[in-house]
Design a protein around this motif. Sequence first.
Motif, PDB file in Angstrom:
ATOM      1  N   ALA A  51       0.858  -1.184   0.000  1.00  0.00           N
ATOM      2  CA  ALA A  51       0.000   0.000   0.000  1.00  0.00           C
ATOM      3  C   ALA A  51       0.892   1.232   0.000  1.00  0.00           C
ATOM      4  O   ALA A  51       2.003   1.205   0.537  1.00  0.00           O
ATOM      5  CB  ALA A  51      -0.903   0.004   1.229  1.00  0.00           C
ATOM      6  N   ASP A  52       0.405   2.314  -0.593  1.00  0.00           N
ATOM      7  CA  ASP A  52       1.158   3.571  -0.592  1.00  0.00           C
ATOM      8  C   ASP A  52       1.094   4.253   0.767  1.00  0.00           C
ATOM      9  O   ASP A  52       2.037   4.929   1.168  1.00  0.00           O
ATOM     10  CB  ASP A  52       0.596   4.506  -1.671  1.00  0.00           C
ATOM     11  CG  ASP A  52       0.770   3.913  -3.056  1.00  0.00           C
ATOM     12  OD1 ASP A  52       1.915   3.900  -3.543  1.00  0.00           O
ATOM     13  OD2 ASP A  52      -0.234   3.422  -3.631  1.00  0.00           O
ATOM     14  N   ALA A  53      -0.030   4.071   1.460  1.00  0.00           N
ATOM     15  CA  ALA A  53      -0.192   4.660   2.788  1.00  0.00           C
ATOM     16  C   ALA A  53      -1.070   3.752   3.625  1.00  0.00           C
ATOM     17  O   ALA A  53      -1.896   3.004   3.091  1.00  0.00           O
ATOM     18  CB  ALA A  53      -0.828   6.052   2.689  1.00  0.00           C
ATOM     19  N   ALA A  54      -0.867   3.779   4.939  1.00  0.00           N
ATOM     20  CA  ALA A  54      -1.733   3.043   5.856  1.00  0.00           C
ATOM     21  C   ALA A  54      -2.145   3.982   6.983  1.00  0.00           C
ATOM     22  O   ALA A  54      -1.303   4.670   7.566  1.00  0.00           O
ATOM     23  CB  ALA A  54      -1.018   1.813   6.414  1.00  0.00           C
ATOM     24  N   ILE A  55      -3.449   4.009   7.251  1.00  0.00           N
ATOM     25  CA  ILE A  55      -4.004   4.881   8.284  1.00  0.00           C
ATOM     26  C   ILE A  55      -4.639   3.951   9.323  1.00  0.00           C
ATOM     27  O   ILE A  55      -5.684   3.344   9.078  1.00  0.00           O
ATOM     28  CB  ILE A  55      -5.092   5.831   7.699  1.00  0.00           C
ATOM     29  CG1 ILE A  55      -4.706   6.343   6.302  1.00  0.00           C
ATOM     30  CG2 ILE A  55      -5.375   6.968   8.664  1.00  0.00           C
ATOM     31  CD1 ILE A  55      -3.406   7.094   6.209  1.00  0.00           C
ATOM     32  N   MET A  56      -3.976   3.832  10.482  1.00  0.00           N
ATOM     33  CA  MET A  56      -4.373   2.829  11.468  1.00  0.00           C
ATOM     34  C   MET A  56      -5.267   3.485  12.520  1.00  0.00           C
ATOM     35  O   MET A  56      -4.777   4.026  13.513  1.00  0.00           O
ATOM     36  CB  MET A  56      -3.126   2.227  12.127  1.00  0.00           C
ATOM     37  CG  MET A  56      -1.997   1.894  11.143  1.00  0.00           C
ATOM     38  SD  MET A  56      -2.484   0.714   9.895  1.00  0.00           S
ATOM     39  CE  MET A  56      -2.256  -0.773  10.831  1.00  0.00           C
ATOM     40  N   VAL A  57      -6.567   3.457  12.260  1.00  0.00           N
ATOM     41  CA  VAL A  57      -7.514   4.144  13.135  1.00  0.00           C
ATOM     42  C   VAL A  57      -8.133   3.185  14.156  1.00  0.00           C
ATOM     43  O   VAL A  57      -8.768   3.606  15.115  1.00  0.00           O
ATOM     44  CB  VAL A  57      -8.616   4.839  12.296  1.00  0.00           C
ATOM     45  CG1 VAL A  57      -9.352   5.885  13.125  1.00  0.00           C
ATOM     46  CG2 VAL A  57      -8.030   5.498  11.044  1.00  0.00           C
ATOM     47  N   ALA A  58      -7.947   1.891  13.941  1.00  0.00           N
ATOM     48  CA  ALA A  58      -8.594   0.906  14.821  1.00  0.00           C
ATOM     49  C   ALA A  58      -8.139   1.053  16.270  1.00  0.00           C
ATOM     50  O   ALA A  58      -6.983   1.373  16.541  1.00  0.00           O
ATOM     51  CB  ALA A  58      -8.300  -0.509  14.325  1.00  0.00           C
ATOM     52  N   ALA A  59      -9.067   0.802  17.183  1.00  0.00           N
ATOM     53  CA  ALA A  59      -8.763   0.689  18.610  1.00  0.00           C
ATOM     54  C   ALA A  59      -8.516  -0.803  18.878  1.00  0.00           C
ATOM     55  O   ALA A  59      -9.433  -1.553  19.211  1.00  0.00           O
ATOM     56  CB  ALA A  59      -9.919   1.220  19.443  1.00  0.00           C
ATOM     57  N   VAL A  60      -7.274  -1.201  18.624  1.00  0.00           N
ATOM     58  CA  VAL A  60      -6.915  -2.622  18.697  1.00  0.00           C
ATOM     59  C   VAL A  60      -6.790  -3.025  20.166  1.00  0.00           C
ATOM     60  O   VAL A  60      -6.104  -2.341  20.941  1.00  0.00           O
ATOM     61  CB  VAL A  60      -5.569  -2.861  17.975  1.00  0.00           C
ATOM     62  CG1 VAL A  60      -5.211  -4.342  17.972  1.00  0.00           C
ATOM     63  CG2 VAL A  60      -5.605  -2.307  16.555  1.00  0.00           C
TER      64      VAL A  60
END
Length: 219
Positions: free
Chosen positions: A91-100
């Motif tokens: 992927a060109d970018a990853a936006i990790m918004v999850a509350a893991v």
Amino acid sequence: ERHFAGTGPLSGKHVLVTAGPTHEPIDPVRYIANRSSGKQGFAIAAALAEAGARVTLVAGPVALPTPSGVTRIDVETARAMADAVAAALPADAAIMVAAVADWHVAAAAQKLKKGDAPPALALTPNPDILAGLAANQQRPRLLVGFAAETERVVEHATAKRTRKGADWIVANDVSGDVMGGDRNTVHLVTATGVEDWEPLPKADVARRLVQRIAVALAD
Ligand code: CTP
Ligand code: CA
């Protein structure tokens, strides 16, 4: 209906988004969870698609419709989310918004019974998906984490940016009723400093962040 397919500042880019909580089973009917609604992550996925990106959205258990033009992969646990993220690369970018969830327990095969001794939940750490992606050979060029904090918001987020190897951290003040709500107060922490954004609807936080992502990926 999708109006922006193939056009826009992010056309030709693949962006990975994680969103929502994870659920960590205790037994077949019980789980450990958190208050994430997934709204901010889904709004970001929608805004990325509107900007022309190909979007893979890895979603924990949430009650939200899939945004138009977004490929959605549903997962339950943090371990399944880590696997789905790895499978979606490059992927060109990853936006990790999850509350893991930070921990899981060894789930019982059968429903635990009240008549038995109260179970002790032995917590085992989950993989850190963001830190793992930062160290991956296929690290996306732009890696953005979210940090939900209830105190010393910018200080904690600044430390997280370095510790996890992210390019940006969106620091999210969750001391109010943010979780599940429609507005967000965030600070964008980058290598060059901290920007304080005024309280905004989650859709506006998403659009402003996507504009910044488009600028970063255009370099
Ligand atoms: N994150 C992740 N995998 C985890 C935990 C967190 O990918 N196992 C990501 C989140 O999606 C978010 C960022 O890391 O983008 C920060 O999450 P947060 O929970 O704030 O950070 P932690 O390092 O888990 O610290 P703590 O919960 O102790 O504040
Ligand atoms: Ca955490």
